[in-house]
Design an enzyme around this catalytic site. Structure first.
Site, PDB file in Angstrom:
ATOM      1  N   GLU A 109       9.601  -3.218  -3.188  1.00 54.56           N
ATOM      2  CA  GLU A 109       8.371  -3.804  -2.665  1.00 54.56           C
ATOM      3  C   GLU A 109       8.716  -4.989  -1.772  1.00 54.56           C
ATOM      4  OE1 GLU A 109       6.408  -4.749  -6.324  1.00 54.56           O
ATOM      5  OE2 GLU A 109       7.660  -6.485  -6.733  1.00 54.56           O
ATOM      6  N   ASP A 131       5.758 -15.478  -3.807  1.00 55.87           N
ATOM      7  CA  ASP A 131       5.771 -14.549  -2.676  1.00 55.87           C
ATOM      8  C   ASP A 131       5.665 -15.273  -1.341  1.00 55.87           C
ATOM      9  OD1 ASP A 131       5.643 -12.506  -4.675  1.00 55.87           O
ATOM     10  OD2 ASP A 131       3.465 -12.739  -4.715  1.00 55.87           O
TER      11      ASP A 131
END
Length: 513
Positions: free
Chosen positions: A178, A16
């Site tokens: 997301e 991420d």
């Protein structure tokens, strides 16, 4: 041909990634899950060669991981430079809460958390040209609202929302929309998100609008990044963040995985989700394209990036300082008195706790990510267990249900060296033999298929001591979002250890052919 670089640019479990530029400097943050300190931070001058500079969450008051299940904890930070300060927004899944910390310098120190009334995960910040700041995030994570990307205007000083939380884009129909990031380029606002789940179907999609709160129009060429169904050594590409270089070129950092290059063994990855880099170009009609039509490679052209000399990929840690090097972590918040760099200068001292590596707890543990399929790791251990059950050594750790150890312990009042494997509900000491008193070198050699353990007494020949399969510590078998850690540990197996375990360094050598 321009110079080239190699992917991943940050190998090992660095998922991420979020990047921002300040002048000619780039800063990057990653997820850290159940490991402490939280949110590793990196600096670069060229987007390729990254240097670890510390962590954003270094105090218990910032990061509570007590009782945190494996692969929960800190998810998907976003790092931005707004108003002359760094701001980092992220989620602590151990508390199901989002918060912001800030600092004048990325190296810290970072503020106490500003807790937000903002549900979901993967929050992100965007400052518009008029000074307004927007927060983005996902909905539907707990099934309490429709899935998609939500936004609102936020007061960065107080954390209060200045407009209602609103669903602005449901995505393209892939599961788990997301990881949103909002940007402005020309006359459009671009909303970049991840879809498909952080698995082999992962992808990056984008939409744009003339207004920051939409309505958003999906790119007709979505997904703009995905390796699903491709025969590539890089898989599960997704969760990207864009940055504009000083020369006007755009680049993307994103996560991906490298399944172990083992033929006829199926797809297994144990190094975790890593940080990759690819160029971004823009179509004539104003849409971003990542890599070569959504594909990226292990070797890519660096274009106009001012490549710097690469850092060494092998490290020899001596524990000679007063703080742990930035590549090291504890499992959850360490217990007071469980570790020290001052008790025996030049050594890491671990004081075994009742908790073990099998527990969702905080055993005495200091470890670093495995970053290469092929590597050799050694440590010199000085440990004289005072009672049966006390042990200390070197672990290959995926989570509390999947790990290997080569360690020194005491059985029936006899000092022993042993190799143990914990694989789900299966637990076995594979080898054990009596051990004379004195220091002992513990080590392992890894390739894409096996960990081969060994030990060596001073002045004597190295002794092979068994193997463990890498695939059994992969996400496909063991689950979770993290990669393998190579750690030093000590435990009293239900009691506090009377004897300290002292480790003189941890030597990590990249042995890639």
């Amino acid at each position: 041909m321009s110079a080239q670089y190699r992917n991943p640019v940050i190998p090992g479990s660095h998922a991420d990634p979020s990047v921002c530029r300040v002048g000619d400097d780039y800063y990057l943050a990653c997820s850290s899950f159940e490991f402490f300190p939280g949110v590793p931070l990196f600096h670069s001058r060229d987007l390729v060669n990254w240097r670890a500079i510390g962590h954003a969450l270094t105090r218990d008051s910032q990061l509570d991981l007590h009782g945190c299940k494996s692969s929960l904890g800190i998810f998907a930070p976003t790092l931005r430079h707004i108003g002359g300060r760094f701001h980092l927004v992220t989620t602590n899944l151990n508390k199901f809460s989002n918060f912001i910390v800030s600092a004048d310098r990325a190296e810290g120190s970072w503020s106490e958390p500003l807790w937000l009334d903002w549900p979901g995960i993967d929050p992100s910040l965007f400052e518009d040209a008029d000074g307004r700041v927007y927060i983005s995030g996902n909905g539907g994570f707990l099934g309490d609202e429709p899935a998609g990307i939500y936004q609102a205007e936020i007061d960065l000083a107080t954390g209060a929302l200045k407009s209602p939380r609103r669903l602005v884009w449901p995505g393209t129909g892939g599961k788990a929309p997301e990881g949103p990031h909002l940007y402005r380029r020309g006359g459009f606002y671009y909303l970049l998100i991840a879809e498909g789940g952080t698995e082999y179907g992962h992808m990056v999609t984008v939409a744009r609008s003339a207004q920051p709160m939409g309505p958003f129009e999906a790119c007709p060429r979505n997904p703009i990044l995905s390796h699903r169904s491709l025969d590539s050594p890089i898989q599960a590409t997704g969760h990207a963040d864009l940055v504009e270089a000083a020369d006007g070129h755009w680049w993307a950092v994103f996560l991906g995985i490298r399944p172990a290059p083992v033929r006829f063994a199926g797809l297994h990855h144990h190094l975790g989700r890593e940080t990759f880099l690819a160029p971004v170009t823009w179509t004539d009609d104003g849409w971003p394209v990542i890599g070569q039509q959504g594909r990226v490679f292990e070797t890519m052209d660096a274009g106009t990036l001012p490549l710097q000399p690469p850092a060494a990929r092998s490290t020899s840690t001596t524990f000679s300082g007063t703080t742990l090097p930035p590549e090291f972590n504890h499992l959850r918040n360490p217990q007071p008195g469980s570790w020290s760099l001052q008790a025996r200068p030049g050594w890491l001292t671990l004081q075994g706790q009742p908790d073990t590596l099998d527990d969702v707890a905080a055993p005495a543990f200091v470890g670093r990510r495995q970053q290469h399929f092929d590597c050799t790791v050694t440590t010199l251990l000085d440990f004289e267990p005072a009672a049966d059950g006390e042990e200390a050594g070197l672990t290959v750790f995926k989570n509390e249900r999947f790990h290997y150890e080569i360690a020194v312990g005491r059985r029936d009042s006899q000092r022993v060296v042993f190799l143990r494997r914990r694989l789900g509900s299966l637990w076995k000491v594979e080898r054990e033999q009596p051990l004379p008193h004195g220091e002992l070198l513990l080590g392992l050699r890894a390739d894409a298929q096996h960990y081969r353990f060994f030990f060596q007494r001073p002045g004597q020949a190295e002794q092979a001591f068994g193997t463990g399969e890498c695939a059994l510590l992969s996400t496909e078998v063991a689950g979770g979002f993290t990669g393998v850690y190579l750690g030093l540990y000590a435990t009293g197996n239900g009691r506090h250890s009377a004897a300290p375990a002292c480790f003189r360094g941890l030597d990590y050598r990249d042995t890639t052919p």
